[in-house]
Write a protein that holds these residues in place. Structure first.
Motif, PDB file in Angstrom:
ATOM      1  N   LEU A   1      11.174  -5.136 -33.125  1.00 16.64           N
ATOM      2  CA  LEU A   1       9.718  -5.055 -33.088  1.00 16.64           C
ATOM      3  C   LEU A   1       9.275  -5.504 -31.707  1.00 16.64           C
ATOM      4  N   SER A   2       8.553  -4.639 -31.004  1.00 18.07           N
ATOM      5  CA  SER A   2       8.126  -4.914 -29.632  1.00 18.07           C
ATOM      6  C   SER A   2       6.620  -4.766 -29.501  1.00 18.07           C
ATOM      7  N   PRO A   3       5.966  -5.670 -28.747  1.00 17.05           N
ATOM      8  CA  PRO A   3       4.537  -5.490 -28.506  1.00 17.05           C
ATOM      9  C   PRO A   3       4.284  -4.253 -27.645  1.00 17.05           C
ATOM     10  N   VAL A   4       3.207  -3.560 -27.923  1.00 15.96           N
ATOM     11  CA  VAL A   4       2.812  -2.393 -27.125  1.00 15.96           C
ATOM     12  C   VAL A   4       1.787  -2.868 -26.110  1.00 15.96           C
ATOM     13  N   LEU A   5       2.100  -2.723 -24.837  1.00 18.00           N
ATOM     14  CA  LEU A   5       1.204  -3.204 -23.790  1.00 18.00           C
ATOM     15  C   LEU A   5      -0.036  -2.341 -23.637  1.00 18.00           C
ATOM     16  N   GLU A   6       0.135  -1.058 -23.845  1.00 20.23           N
ATOM     17  CA  GLU A   6      -0.998  -0.135 -23.701  1.00 20.23           C
ATOM     18  C   GLU A   6      -0.690   1.100 -24.517  1.00 20.23           C
ATOM     19  N   ARG A   7      -1.734   1.704 -25.053  1.00 18.03           N
ATOM     20  CA  ARG A   7      -1.579   2.980 -25.744  1.00 18.03           C
ATOM     21  C   ARG A   7      -2.852   3.771 -25.592  1.00 18.03           C
ATOM     22  N   GLY A   8      -2.740   5.061 -25.680  1.00 17.35           N
ATOM     23  CA  GLY A   8      -3.907   5.923 -25.529  1.00 17.35           C
ATOM     24  C   GLY A   8      -3.480   7.374 -25.475  1.00 17.35           C
ATOM     25  N   MET A   9      -4.362   8.191 -24.970  1.00 15.67           N
ATOM     26  CA  MET A   9      -4.093   9.629 -24.828  1.00 15.67           C
ATOM     27  C   MET A   9      -4.438  10.026 -23.397  1.00 15.67           C
ATOM     28  N   ILE A  10      -3.711  10.969 -22.879  1.00 13.52           N
ATOM     29  CA  ILE A  10      -3.980  11.489 -21.537  1.00 13.52           C
ATOM     30  C   ILE A  10      -4.474  12.911 -21.671  1.00 13.52           C
TER      31      ILE A  10
END
Length: 101
Positions: free
Chosen positions: A92-101
């Protein structure tokens, strides 16, 4: 500030793929996930069949989900309850950033 998302990664033996994916498709904690065929390397040679020993790798399935920590904990508890002792490695890893391009 938004809640931190986490990436849950699991590595499955191909024989477990359908059973685990069916569970994930019906689990209330999951909305979407990916599964990919991958090769595992460095396994105990005694755990590999003859072809895998020659190739030096074993076929596996990697599953990844993005979810909240609360949902990750609930999903892991559900997997442990419904598939006890099945031996699925995960992280389990933290997600630093997420979104859509």
């Amino acid at each position: 500030m938004s809640e931190t998302s986490y990436c849950l990664t699991m590595i499955l033996a191909p024989t477990l793929e359908e059973q685990v994916l069916d569970l994930l498709l019906t689990a209330p904690e999951t909305s979407a996930f990916t599964s990919t065929s991958v090769f595992g390397h460095g396994a105990n040679p005694g755990d590999l069949n003859t072809a895998e020993q020659v190739l030096g790798r074993t076929r596996q399935v990697q599953v990844q989900l993005i979810l909240s920590r609360q949902d990750a904990d609930a999903l892991l508890a559900r997997l442990r309850q419904q598939l006890p002792g099945i031996g699925i490695p995960f992280w389990l890893s933290p997600v630093l950033e997420r979104g859509m391009i």
